[in-house]
Enzyme design. Structure first.
Site, PDB file in Angstrom:
ATOM      1  N   ASP A  32     -82.815 -66.815  44.235  1.00 29.26           N
ATOM      2  CA  ASP A  32     -81.907 -67.051  43.114  1.00 29.26           C
ATOM      3  C   ASP A  32     -81.247 -65.723  42.737  1.00 29.26           C
ATOM      4  O   ASP A  32     -81.926 -64.745  42.453  1.00 29.26           O
ATOM      5  CB  ASP A  32     -82.679 -67.615  41.897  1.00 29.26           C
ATOM      6  CG  ASP A  32     -81.757 -68.294  40.896  1.00 29.26           C
ATOM      7  OD1 ASP A  32     -82.023 -69.444  40.513  1.00 29.26           O
ATOM      8  OD2 ASP A  32     -80.731 -67.668  40.527  1.00 29.26           O
ATOM      9  N   ASP A  59     -77.523 -63.450  47.639  1.00 28.19           N
ATOM     10  CA  ASP A  59     -76.444 -64.453  47.644  1.00 28.19           C
ATOM     11  C   ASP A  59     -76.521 -65.201  48.974  1.00 28.19           C
ATOM     12  O   ASP A  59     -76.370 -64.600  50.043  1.00 28.19           O
ATOM     13  CB  ASP A  59     -75.086 -63.738  47.498  1.00 28.19           C
ATOM     14  CG  ASP A  59     -73.934 -64.748  47.437  1.00 28.19           C
ATOM     15  OD1 ASP A  59     -72.818 -64.330  47.132  1.00 28.19           O
ATOM     16  OD2 ASP A  59     -74.187 -65.953  47.721  1.00 28.19           O
ATOM     17  N   SER A 126     -76.152 -85.763  44.148  1.00 30.39           N
ATOM     18  CA  SER A 126     -75.852 -86.263  42.805  1.00 30.39           C
ATOM     19  C   SER A 126     -75.235 -87.650  42.873  1.00 30.39           C
ATOM     20  O   SER A 126     -74.580 -88.001  43.853  1.00 30.39           O
ATOM     21  CB  SER A 126     -74.872 -85.287  42.140  1.00 30.39           C
ATOM     22  OG  SER A 126     -74.239 -85.865  41.021  1.00 30.39           O
ATOM     23  N   TYR A 151     -66.364 -80.462  42.838  1.00 31.14           N
ATOM     24  CA  TYR A 151     -67.841 -80.401  42.795  1.00 31.14           C
ATOM     25  C   TYR A 151     -68.423 -81.624  43.510  1.00 31.14           C
ATOM     26  O   TYR A 151     -69.252 -81.501  44.409  1.00 31.14           O
ATOM     27  CB  TYR A 151     -68.349 -80.352  41.341  1.00 31.14           C
ATOM     28  CG  TYR A 151     -69.799 -80.760  41.251  1.00 31.14           C
ATOM     29  CD1 TYR A 151     -70.147 -82.024  40.783  1.00 31.14           C
ATOM     30  CD2 TYR A 151     -70.797 -79.917  41.699  1.00 31.14           C
ATOM     31  CE1 TYR A 151     -71.459 -82.423  40.747  1.00 31.14           C
ATOM     32  CE2 TYR A 151     -72.122 -80.309  41.672  1.00 31.14           C
ATOM     33  CZ  TYR A 151     -72.445 -81.572  41.190  1.00 31.14           C
ATOM     34  OH  TYR A 151     -73.753 -81.963  41.163  1.00 31.14           O
ATOM     35  N   LYS A 155     -70.693 -82.199  47.178  1.00 32.04           N
ATOM     36  CA  LYS A 155     -71.947 -82.939  47.340  1.00 32.04           C
ATOM     37  C   LYS A 155     -71.810 -83.969  48.461  1.00 32.04           C
ATOM     38  O   LYS A 155     -72.710 -84.159  49.277  1.00 32.04           O
ATOM     39  CB  LYS A 155     -72.357 -83.617  46.029  1.00 32.04           C
ATOM     40  CG  LYS A 155     -72.870 -82.652  44.970  1.00 32.04           C
ATOM     41  CD  LYS A 155     -74.056 -81.849  45.476  1.00 32.04           C
ATOM     42  CE  LYS A 155     -74.552 -80.835  44.474  1.00 32.04           C
ATOM     43  NZ  LYS A 155     -75.616 -79.965  45.024  1.00 32.04           N
ATOM     44  N   LEU A 201     -73.955 -84.235  27.705  1.00 35.03           N
ATOM     45  CA  LEU A 201     -74.273 -84.884  26.429  1.00 35.03           C
ATOM     46  C   LEU A 201     -75.529 -84.345  25.759  1.00 35.03           C
ATOM     47  O   LEU A 201     -75.494 -83.989  24.571  1.00 35.03           O
ATOM     48  CB  LEU A 201     -74.418 -86.396  26.638  1.00 35.03           C
ATOM     49  CG  LEU A 201     -74.760 -87.198  25.363  1.00 35.03           C
ATOM     50  CD1 LEU A 201     -73.642 -87.088  24.328  1.00 35.03           C
ATOM     51  CD2 LEU A 201     -75.053 -88.659  25.689  1.00 35.03           C
ATOM     52  N   VAL A 218     -67.949 -87.850  20.352  1.00 33.56           N
ATOM     53  CA  VAL A 218     -68.254 -88.902  21.327  1.00 33.56           C
ATOM     54  C   VAL A 218     -66.942 -89.225  22.040  1.00 33.56           C
ATOM     55  O   VAL A 218     -65.959 -89.598  21.407  1.00 33.56           O
ATOM     56  CB  VAL A 218     -68.805 -90.166  20.621  1.00 33.56           C
ATOM     57  CG1 VAL A 218     -68.907 -91.341  21.599  1.00 33.56           C
ATOM     58  CG2 VAL A 218     -70.159 -89.864  19.984  1.00 33.56           C
TER      59      VAL A 218
HETATM   60  C1  WQD Z   1     -72.379 -88.213  29.871  1.00 36.34           C
HETATM   61  C2  WQD Z   1     -71.629 -89.044  28.862  1.00 36.34           C
HETATM   62  C3  WQD Z   1     -69.456 -88.197  28.303  1.00 36.34           C
HETATM   63  C4  WQD Z   1     -70.610 -84.650  26.088  1.00 36.34           C
HETATM   64  C5  WQD Z   1     -72.118 -84.817  34.773  1.00 36.34           C
HETATM   65  C6  WQD Z   1     -71.633 -84.518  36.152  1.00 36.34           C
HETATM   66  C7  WQD Z   1     -72.636 -84.997  37.152  1.00 36.34           C
HETATM   67  C8  WQD Z   1     -73.969 -84.405  36.847  1.00 36.34           C
HETATM   68  C9  WQD Z   1     -74.393 -84.713  35.408  1.00 36.34           C
HETATM   69  C10 WQD Z   1     -74.388 -82.482  38.222  1.00 36.34           C
HETATM   70  C11 WQD Z   1     -70.153 -89.180  29.228  1.00 36.34           C
HETATM   71  C12 WQD Z   1     -70.369 -88.234  27.077  1.00 36.34           C
HETATM   72  C13 WQD Z   1     -70.679 -85.802  26.840  1.00 36.34           C
HETATM   73  C14 WQD Z   1     -70.130 -84.712  24.753  1.00 36.34           C
HETATM   74  C15 WQD Z   1     -69.816 -87.074  25.000  1.00 36.34           C
HETATM   75  N1  WQD Z   1     -73.938 -82.997  37.064  1.00 36.34           N
HETATM   76  N2  WQD Z   1     -70.289 -86.995  26.290  1.00 36.34           N
HETATM   77  N3  WQD Z   1     -69.755 -85.942  24.252  1.00 36.34           N
HETATM   78  O1  WQD Z   1     -70.354 -86.637  33.066  1.00 36.34           O
HETATM   79  O2  WQD Z   1     -72.195 -88.348  33.443  1.00 36.34           O
HETATM   80  O3  WQD Z   1     -72.253 -86.201  34.660  1.00 36.34           O
HETATM   81  O4  WQD Z   1     -73.355 -84.222  34.554  1.00 36.34           O
HETATM   82  O5  WQD Z   1     -74.868 -83.034  39.152  1.00 36.34           O
HETATM   83  O6  WQD Z   1     -72.201 -84.601  38.438  1.00 36.34           O
HETATM   84  O7  WQD Z   1     -70.444 -85.235  36.360  1.00 36.34           O
HETATM   85  O8  WQD Z   1     -72.709 -86.234  32.229  1.00 36.34           O
HETATM   86  O9  WQD Z   1     -73.612 -85.445  30.113  1.00 36.34           O
HETATM   87  O10 WQD Z   1     -71.295 -84.664  30.819  1.00 36.34           O
HETATM   88  O11 WQD Z   1     -71.624 -87.001  30.067  1.00 36.34           O
HETATM   89  O12 WQD Z   1     -69.455 -88.168  24.517  1.00 36.34           O
HETATM   90  O13 WQD Z   1     -70.024 -83.672  24.007  1.00 36.34           O
HETATM   91  O14 WQD Z   1     -71.670 -88.380  27.590  1.00 36.34           O
HETATM   92  O15 WQD Z   1     -68.137 -88.598  27.971  1.00 36.34           O
HETATM   93  O16 WQD Z   1     -69.717 -90.481  28.880  1.00 36.34           O
HETATM   94  P1  WQD Z   1     -71.772 -86.929  33.324  1.00 36.34           P
HETATM   95  P2  WQD Z   1     -72.313 -85.737  30.773  1.00 36.34           P
END
Ligand code: WQD
Length: 345
Positions: A32, A59, A126, A151, A155, A201, A218
């Site tokens: 890492d 790296d 993912s 991204y 994957k 989230l 949200v």
């Molecule tokens: C989840 C839901 C947002 C933040 C991403 C990557 C995915 C993986 C996991 C790596 C969505 C909503 C979020 C906020 C919100 N990463 N949200 N307010 O987008 O499903 O996946 O992370 O592998 O590849 O795409 O996860 O947690 O960003 O969003 O309402 O402040 O929460 O709109 O509906 P996501 P997320």
């Protein structure tokens, strides 16, 4: 001879997986370069497990540096490859950074696996490879849609590269498709460390609850779902971690039919944004300050996993509930604040 090399070992899923591997009797070394992780997390893994862990701060895009680790550790039995950049929006802004970093590092690593005939290789993938699915739950044979971001494309390409590599070599490979990893180790010594304002989230919820963010937005409540907000498959990071240990055992048992297997790592249960917020408030007895805002570009409406294959083939079972996810992530956020407050005293 049970040494496992974990790349990205100091990251969120990497730390939790190193703990699980060690607790299941494996010796672990890490690569890492701390470009997206914090060296302190290595000390925390050592504290939890009581084991010293050698980390190579190199790296993986530097082939000679990558190869030097294999020259020094000719007894590596398996590799779990987490090291990659994973911010969707950053990948949209800087696609070449993502293609170079995520793919060059994987190819360098596989060139070493080939040269040193490493027996087992686990690739961190993912649910993003599914794009926007026609329906959920999605199974491993659900169609792979065009990548939704650079991204996600790294994957998809990564899985293809590992699959084709496994056909031409004796190394047995597994790709694990994570849905939405959340939560923190029960010790609250390791957890998610978002860089800058969290996009995901759960850290956005906990940083709002602790006051680092004034109000959570949200992203949309007029989707065609039961409560209008997006549905995801949130899964505890410790359940994800254990699936990696089981994957090594699975490869060792030579149970797989081909040299390349794919498994979904999700709970199989869809949870909406508003349901996640409500559970967080109820379990932690806190009121969350949030508002409904516009939809976030690129968000898919709903996705959750079929996890039957991982359960049947890996012998995987879920230990943690949604309540554990929201309580452990909250405890972790509170611990971070405690440490920050005491560090500035
Ligand atoms: C989840 C839901 C947002 C933040 C991403 C990557 C995915 C993986 C996991 C790596 C969505 C909503 C979020 C906020 C919100 N990463 N949200 N307010 O987008 O499903 O996946 O992370 O592998 O590849 O795409 O996860 O947690 O960003 O969003 O309402 O402040 O929460 O709109 O509906 P996501 P997320």
């Amino acid at each position: 001879m049970n040494k496992i090399l974990v790349t990205g070992g100091c990251g969120y899923i990497g730390t939790h997986t190193m703990v699980d591997l060690i607790e299941n009797g494996f010796d672990v070394i890490s690569i890492d370069n701390f470009s997206r992780s914090n060296p302190k997390m290595l000390e925390r893994v050592e504290k939890i497990t009581g084991k010293q862990i050698k980390n190579y701060a190199i790296d993986l895009c530097n082939f000679d540096a990558c190869r030097s680790v294999f020259l020094e550790n000719t007894d590596i039995k398996g590799i779990i490859h987490f090291a990659a950049f994973k911010a969707v929006n950053e990948s949209v802004e800087n696609p070449l950074l993502y293609f170079q970093n995520n793919l060059f590092s994987l190819i360098n690593l596989l060139k070493c696996v080939e040269e040193f005939a490493t027996p087992y290789f686990v690739f961190s993938s993912s649910c993003t490879v599914y794009g926007s699915p026609d329906e959920s739950p999605v199974s491993e044979s659900s169609p792979i849609k065009p990548g939704e971001s650079p991204y996600g494309i790294t994957k998809q390409m990564g899985e293809e590269i590992v699959s084709e590599f496994s056909k031409a070599n004796s190394t047995k490979c597994v790709s694990l498709r994570y849905f939405n990893p959340v939560g923190a180790h029960p010790s609250s010594l390791i957890g998610e460390l978002p860089i800058g304002k969290p996009q995901n989230l759960f850290p956005a919820i906990t940083q709002t609850a602790i006051g680092k963010i004034s109000k959570l937005t949200v992203h949309g409540n007029d989707y065609d779902t039961r409560d209008g907000s997006c549905i995801r498959d949130y899964i505890h990071v410790c359940d994800i971690a254990h699936a990696h240990t089981l994957s090594i055992n699975y490869l060792e048992a030579e149970k797989e039919k081909s040299n390349f297997s794919v498994f979904n790592l999700g709970t199989g249960v869809g949870v909406s944004v508003l349901e996640a917020i409500e559970t967080f408030e109820k379990v932690n007895k806190v009121k969350l300050n949030y508002e409904i805002g516009p939809k976030r570009p690129g968000d898919i409406m709903a996705i959750y996993a079929s996890n039957e294959l991982a359960k049947s083939e890996l012998g995987w079972s879920l230990k943690y509930s949604l309540a554990d996810m929201v309580s452990s992530s909250w405890k972790w956020e509170q611990k971070l604040k405690e440490e920050f407050d005491s560090s500035i005293k």
